[in-house]
Design an enzyme around this catalytic site. Sequence first.
Site, PDB file in Angstrom:
ATOM      1  CE  LYS A  35      -0.398  -0.257   5.025  1.00  0.00           C
ATOM      2  NZ  LYS A  35      -1.257  -0.715   6.125  1.00  0.00           N
ATOM      3  NE  ARG A 130      -6.940   0.676  11.507  1.00  0.00           N
ATOM      4  CZ  ARG A 130      -5.697   0.531  11.075  1.00  0.00           C
ATOM      5  NH1 ARG A 130      -4.816   1.517  11.225  1.00  0.00           N
ATOM      6  NH2 ARG A 130      -5.300  -0.578  10.499  1.00  0.00           N
ATOM      7  CE1 TYR A 259      15.051  31.427   6.518  1.00  0.00           C
ATOM      8  CE2 TYR A 259      14.993  29.095   5.959  1.00  0.00           C
ATOM      9  CZ  TYR A 259      14.953  30.426   5.569  1.00  0.00           C
ATOM     10  OH  TYR A 259      14.814  30.739   4.256  1.00  0.00           O
ATOM     11  CG  MET A 307      11.391  23.993   0.658  1.00  0.00           C
ATOM     12  SD  MET A 307      10.593  25.183  -0.415  1.00  0.00           S
ATOM     13  CE  MET A 307       9.235  25.719   0.576  1.00  0.00           C
TER      14      MET A 307
END
Length: 367
Positions: A35, A130, A259, A307
């Site tokens: 999956k 679930r 940062y 990033m």
Amino acid sequence: MPRPIHATIHTESLRHNLARARQAAPDARVWAVVKANAYGHGIERAFEGLRGADGFALLDLNEAERVRALGWRGPILLLEGVFEPRDLELCSRLDLWHTVHCDEQIAMLAAHKTQVPQRVFLKMNSGMNRLGFTPQRYRAAWTRLNALPQVDEISLMTHFSDADGARGITQQLAVFNAATRDLPGERTLSNSAATLRYGEGGDGEPLHSDWVRPGIAVYGSAPDFPEHDAAHWNLQPAMTLTAKLIGTQQLAAGDTVGYGSTFTADGAMRIGIVACGYADGYPRHCSTGTPVLVNGVRTRMVGRVSMDMIMVDLTPVPDAGFGTEVTLWGRALSGAVLPIDEVAQAGGTVGYELMCALALRVPVGVE
Ligand SMILES: *Cc1c(COP(=O)(O)O)cnc(C)c1O
């Protein structure tokens, strides 16, 4: 030149890890759980390493189509079953086995027009709360399914909430066994953690079933980290994320990095700037101290993840410079391994999430 970052999928490691799952459950057949695009590895890229499985288990019908398109004629199981009536047509066309966990799915089957009865896995909610029928309602669901001409064989299924932890599987197993004692059909119970911890070579009495469903272990991450690591289970990383240094800086005492200036140098030190950031799938919650390999040598990240870049301490690798290999997780060229589980832990998450979150912009190769 493309940005110097790429991931590698290790076919031999997938094979090895699959063999480990078999070793732990020698009497069972093995679903390789693929999956989430094979936990981020890519179904097409992982297929060669996993084709020795007895079946593939997944969620998305389009992933099932992709597995068939690779030429796989063996079993495919939809772990959440169908979502709408027309999915059953695809089950017929592609010969998919599917989980039935709720009344709505039984109703869809009862209304489905087919010549060929389908194999289903009836799921019990044995305590995870679930998906699945409660033990009290399980037998009635079985009887209803068994009466449908649309249904062929019915197999019995449950899923453990705590196979990786202290609570263990005892209670859920007792619930499942009590409610299914005299029902015919194959059984499938175990994810990776249950397969390894309650299998051959595990701690307790081995748990027997007809099919096991390992996912994370096949990709080389320990399902019960940090209690056990991948080396303990003899699992090998199936994914390596590698980048290069694209710059260096010489710091003096008091200089800060990145940062928010979250890291301050105690004294003179060199740092390297790595072409990997959170937009590549590196977890932003990792901070100073997260392990990383530079030229195969273990060191640490410093400052915040940005990033497109992270910064690393070059103190233990004075020769490192522009272009030096950095291993974010997986296997370095030297053979040194940085388990994905350690990086995940430093970021407050699990190896699963890191694999699945590998960003599209990262080119992936297979070896
Ligand atoms: C994802 C999944 C698995 C595999 O779990 P791992 O922890 O990755 O081994 C097994 N069974 C079901 C029902 C699942 O959804």
